[in-house]
Design a protein around this motif. Structure first.
Motif, short mmCIF file in Angstrom:
data_model
loop_
_atom_site.label_atom_id
_atom_site.label_comp_id
_atom_site.label_asym_id
_atom_site.label_seq_id
_atom_site.Cartn_x
_atom_site.Cartn_y
_atom_site.Cartn_z
N TRP A 26 -8.75 -3.91 -19.86
CA TRP A 26 -7.78 -3.29 -19.57
C TRP A 26 -6.73 -3.79 -18.57
CZ3 TRP A 26 -7.08 0.81 -22.86
CH2 TRP A 26 -8.14 1.24 -23.46
N GLN A 27 -5.38 -3.53 -18.94
CA GLN A 27 -4.49 -4.05 -17.90
C GLN A 27 -3.53 -2.72 -17.28
OE1 GLN A 27 -2.39 -6.68 -20.72
NE2 GLN A 27 -3.16 -8.34 -19.44
N TYR A 28 -2.87 -2.77 -16.22
CA TYR A 28 -2.41 -1.73 -15.70
C TYR A 28 -1.26 -2.38 -14.92
CZ TYR A 28 -6.98 0.09 -15.84
OH TYR A 28 -8.36 0.41 -16.38
N ARG A 29 0.05 -1.43 -15.11
CA ARG A 29 1.24 -1.85 -14.33
C ARG A 29 2.24 -0.61 -13.98
NH1 ARG A 29 5.18 -5.49 -18.21
NH2 ARG A 29 5.92 -3.61 -19.81
N MET A 30 3.10 -0.76 -13.31
CA MET A 30 4.03 0.40 -12.89
C MET A 30 5.24 0.08 -13.86
SD MET A 30 2.10 2.26 -11.01
CE MET A 30 3.09 3.50 -10.32
N ILE A 31 5.68 0.89 -14.28
CA ILE A 31 6.96 0.93 -14.89
C ILE A 31 8.01 2.16 -14.55
CG2 ILE A 31 8.46 1.10 -17.25
CD1 ILE A 31 5.76 -0.07 -18.48
N ALA A 32 8.88 1.81 -13.69
CA ALA A 32 9.81 3.10 -13.29
C ALA A 32 9.06 3.84 -12.42
CB ALA A 32 10.82 3.74 -14.47
N GLY A 33 7.90 3.39 -11.70
CA GLY A 33 7.31 4.43 -10.74
C GLY A 33 6.20 5.02 -11.41
N MET A 34 5.84 4.81 -12.56
CA MET A 34 4.92 5.66 -13.28
C MET A 34 4.05 4.53 -13.86
SD MET A 34 5.44 8.65 -13.20
CE MET A 34 4.07 9.26 -14.42
N PRO A 35 2.48 4.64 -13.61
CA PRO A 35 1.43 3.88 -14.00
C PRO A 35 1.49 3.76 -15.70
CG PRO A 35 0.64 5.73 -13.07
CD PRO A 35 1.75 5.90 -13.01
N THR A 42 0.88 -1.14 0.07
CA THR A 42 0.03 0.06 -0.06
C THR A 42 0.95 1.20 0.01
OG1 THR A 42 -1.70 -1.28 1.30
CG2 THR A 42 -1.74 1.32 0.99
N ALA A 43 1.19 1.69 -1.33
CA ALA A 43 2.17 2.56 -1.46
C ALA A 43 1.95 3.57 -2.75
CB ALA A 43 3.47 2.21 -1.36
N LEU A 44 2.31 4.64 -2.70
CA LEU A 44 2.01 5.55 -3.87
C LEU A 44 2.43 5.05 -5.27
CD1 LEU A 44 2.60 9.03 -2.62
CD2 LEU A 44 0.35 8.22 -3.03
N ASP A 45 3.68 4.28 -5.09
CA ASP A 45 4.36 3.70 -6.24
C ASP A 45 3.54 2.38 -6.61
OD1 ASP A 45 5.58 2.21 -4.30
OD2 ASP A 45 7.57 2.58 -5.05
N ASN A 46 2.61 2.17 -5.91
CA ASN A 46 1.86 0.79 -6.38
C ASN A 46 0.56 1.13 -6.51
OD1 ASN A 46 1.51 -1.84 -7.03
ND2 ASN A 46 0.72 -2.25 -5.00
N GLY A 47 0.25 2.48 -6.83
CA GLY A 47 -1.33 2.76 -6.73
C GLY A 47 -1.80 3.78 -8.10
N ILE A 48 -2.95 3.42 -8.57
CA ILE A 48 -3.36 4.43 -9.61
C ILE A 48 -4.79 4.80 -9.14
CG2 ILE A 48 -1.87 3.42 -11.59
CD1 ILE A 48 -4.34 1.87 -12.20
N LEU A 49 -5.26 5.72 -10.00
CA LEU A 49 -6.76 6.15 -9.68
C LEU A 49 -7.70 5.48 -10.81
CD1 LEU A 49 -6.29 9.76 -8.67
CD2 LEU A 49 -6.67 7.71 -7.07
N LEU A 50 -8.63 4.84 -10.39
CA LEU A 50 -9.65 4.49 -11.42
C LEU A 50 -10.86 4.80 -11.13
CD1 LEU A 50 -8.28 0.64 -11.61
CD2 LEU A 50 -8.39 2.48 -13.32
N CYS A 51 -11.91 5.10 -11.71
CA CYS A 51 -13.22 5.34 -11.57
C CYS A 51 -14.13 4.08 -10.92
CB CYS A 51 -13.99 6.01 -12.74
SG CYS A 51 -14.38 4.63 -13.91
N TYR A 52 -15.01 4.28 -10.37
CA TYR A 52 -15.73 3.17 -9.77
C TYR A 52 -15.92 1.90 -10.74
CZ TYR A 52 -19.38 0.17 -8.07
OH TYR A 52 -20.42 -0.94 -7.74
N TRP A 53 -16.40 2.24 -11.95
CA TRP A 53 -16.68 1.03 -12.85
C TRP A 53 -15.53 0.39 -13.25
CZ3 TRP A 53 -19.83 -2.04 -14.42
CH2 TRP A 53 -19.62 -2.57 -15.77
N HIS A 54 -14.25 1.16 -13.57
CA HIS A 54 -13.17 0.27 -14.10
C HIS A 54 -12.48 -0.12 -12.97
CE1 HIS A 54 -13.25 2.86 -17.81
NE2 HIS A 54 -13.15 1.91 -18.41
N HIS A 55 -12.60 0.23 -11.71
CA HIS A 55 -11.93 -0.48 -10.45
C HIS A 55 -12.78 -1.74 -10.34
CE1 HIS A 55 -10.60 -0.01 -6.21
NE2 HIS A 55 -9.88 -0.81 -6.79
N ARG A 56 -14.16 -1.80 -10.52
CA ARG A 56 -14.93 -2.91 -10.35
C ARG A 56 -14.51 -4.11 -11.15
NH1 ARG A 56 -20.70 -3.55 -11.95
NH2 ARG A 56 -21.43 -5.30 -10.51
#
Length: 86
Positions: free
Chosen positions: A56-65, A35-49
């Motif tokens: 859609w796929q999400y990942r962090m590359i060099a600290g950027m989503p 639970t850290a900023l460099d492992n978090g992104i913002l998603l709307c309710y629908w896309h988070h659900r």
């Protein structure tokens, strides 16, 4: 996250208002993702659900989503410009 990525869903083309945004663990908590900023992104309710079953796929590359999915075949940064008061 909002300061880094802007006040919008990290999913390309999503226009959900900022008040629908939720923090999402890119590496899930169930997989020992921090639970850290460099492992978090913002998603709307629908896309988070639908994050585990949606296209859609999400990942962090060099600290950027980054994201990829329909019409976005390469990992693409999700950063949006943050509006500043004049």
């Amino acid at each position: 996250m909002a300061a880094r990525d802007g006040l919008g869903c990290s999913t390309p083309g999503c226009t959900s208002p900022h008040y629908t945004l939720q923090a999402h663990h890119v590496i899930p908590d169930r997989d020992d993702g921090p639970t850290a900023l460099d492992n978090g992104i913002l998603l709307c309710y629908w896309h988070h659900r639908i994050v585990d079953t949606g296209p859609w796929q999400y990942r962090m590359i060099a600290g950027m989503p980054h994201v990829r999915g329909p019409g976005v075949v390469d990992w693409t940064p999700t950063r949006r410009p943050v509006a500043h008061a004049a």
